[in-house]
Design a protein around this motif. Structure first.
Motif, PDB file in Angstrom:
ATOM      1  N   SER A   1      30.371  36.487  35.277  1.00  0.00           N
ATOM      2  CA  SER A   1      30.230  35.516  34.184  1.00  0.00           C
ATOM      3  C   SER A   1      31.543  34.894  33.711  1.00  0.00           C
ATOM      4  CB  SER A   1      29.527  36.180  32.992  1.00  0.00           C
ATOM      5  OG  SER A   1      30.283  37.294  32.547  1.00  0.00           O
ATOM      6  N   THR A   2      32.685  35.385  34.191  1.00  0.00           N
ATOM      7  CA  THR A   2      33.992  34.893  33.735  1.00  0.00           C
ATOM      8  C   THR A   2      34.872  34.513  34.919  1.00  0.00           C
ATOM      9  OG1 THR A   2      33.840  36.423  31.873  1.00  0.00           O
ATOM     10  CG2 THR A   2      35.994  35.443  32.292  1.00  0.00           C
ATOM     11  N   PRO A   3      35.141  33.204  35.092  1.00  0.00           N
ATOM     12  CA  PRO A   3      35.974  32.781  36.233  1.00  0.00           C
ATOM     13  C   PRO A   3      37.426  33.282  36.166  1.00  0.00           C
ATOM     14  CG  PRO A   3      34.763  30.918  35.319  1.00  0.00           C
ATOM     15  CD  PRO A   3      34.584  32.065  34.376  1.00  0.00           C
ATOM     16  N   MET A   4      38.016  33.311  34.969  1.00  0.00           N
ATOM     17  CA  MET A   4      39.429  33.683  34.823  1.00  0.00           C
ATOM     18  C   MET A   4      39.615  35.178  35.060  1.00  0.00           C
ATOM     19  SD  MET A   4      42.385  32.310  33.557  1.00  0.00           S
ATOM     20  CE  MET A   4      43.883  32.752  32.717  1.00  0.00           C
ATOM     21  N   LEU A   5      40.590  35.512  35.886  1.00  0.00           N
ATOM     22  CA  LEU A   5      40.961  36.910  36.086  1.00  0.00           C
ATOM     23  C   LEU A   5      41.618  37.438  34.805  1.00  0.00           C
ATOM     24  CD1 LEU A   5      42.481  36.512  39.638  1.00  0.00           C
ATOM     25  CD2 LEU A   5      40.459  37.872  39.104  1.00  0.00           C
ATOM     26  N   SER A   6      41.371  38.677  34.467  1.00  0.00           N
ATOM     27  CA  SER A   6      42.007  39.280  33.291  1.00  0.00           C
ATOM     28  C   SER A   6      43.487  39.533  33.583  1.00  0.00           C
ATOM     29  CB  SER A   6      41.317  40.600  32.938  1.00  0.00           C
ATOM     30  OG  SER A   6      41.603  41.580  33.927  1.00  0.00           O
ATOM     31  N   LYS A   7      44.246  39.834  32.549  1.00  0.00           N
ATOM     32  CA  LYS A   7      45.673  40.124  32.737  1.00  0.00           C
ATOM     33  C   LYS A   7      45.875  41.299  33.684  1.00  0.00           C
ATOM     34  CE  LYS A   7      47.332  38.317  28.348  1.00  0.00           C
ATOM     35  NZ  LYS A   7      48.021  38.608  27.079  1.00  0.00           N
ATOM     36  N   SER A   8      45.084  42.343  33.517  1.00  0.00           N
ATOM     37  CA  SER A   8      45.255  43.516  34.380  1.00  0.00           C
ATOM     38  C   SER A   8      44.851  43.205  35.823  1.00  0.00           C
ATOM     39  CB  SER A   8      44.463  44.711  33.839  1.00  0.00           C
ATOM     40  OG  SER A   8      43.088  44.442  33.806  1.00  0.00           O
ATOM     41  N   GLN A   9      43.822  42.383  36.024  1.00  0.00           N
ATOM     42  CA  GLN A   9      43.439  41.980  37.378  1.00  0.00           C
ATOM     43  C   GLN A   9      44.545  41.152  38.024  1.00  0.00           C
ATOM     44  OE1 GLN A   9      39.715  40.084  36.236  1.00  0.00           O
ATOM     45  NE2 GLN A   9      38.546  41.588  37.428  1.00  0.00           N
ATOM     46  N   ARG A  10      45.118  40.230  37.272  1.00  0.00           N
ATOM     47  CA  ARG A  10      46.202  39.393  37.806  1.00  0.00           C
ATOM     48  C   ARG A  10      47.412  40.243  38.174  1.00  0.00           C
ATOM     49  NH1 ARG A  10      44.629  36.041  33.234  1.00  0.00           N
ATOM     50  NH2 ARG A  10      46.607  36.492  32.203  1.00  0.00           N
TER      51      ARG A  10
END
Length: 122
Positions: A101-110
């Protein structure tokens, strides 16, 4: 090709070099997590098990910058979603999303992906 990805398939991304966009690079020359931030989903090319040299040649004809690679498994390890979204000009176009549901990767994923990415062409 379809929307199924094997964990060992490579994904590739072109990233502006430090002299163009230094925010994408750490001082030690490694890739920064900022290179993985895109509110619409992170655009990559799927490897489809092609040789790196073939992918590099194709991407360098369309993009400016360094080419990095990572594995689909790296995305799966952090709960990211890999979506095959071919475009009219690129049959390999794929996006990495933070979740269904969320296209943007989270900070921890990035941050995780930045540590897994390998620079394969300058």
């Amino acid at each position: 090709m379809d929307n199924s990805f094997k964990p060992e398939e490579k994904l590739y991304r072109a990233v502006y070099p430090p002299e163009v966009a230094d925010m994408f690079w750490r001082k030690d020359g490694t890739i920064s997590s900022a290179a993985f931030a895109d509110a619409k989903g992170l655009s990559v090319d799927r490897g489809d098990f092609r040789p790196d040299t073939e992918v590099i040649h194709s991407m360098q004809s369309r993009f400016t910058g360094r080419i990095i690679s990572l594995y689909v498994k790296n995305c799966y390890d952090i709960g990211a979603v890999v979506r095959y979204l071919p475009s009219a000009g690129n049959i390999y176009h794929t996006e990495i999303h933070g979740s269904v549901s969320t296209p943007m990767l989270s900070k921890s994923q990035r941050l995780f992906l930045s540590k897994k990415a390998i620079i394969i062409a300058c």
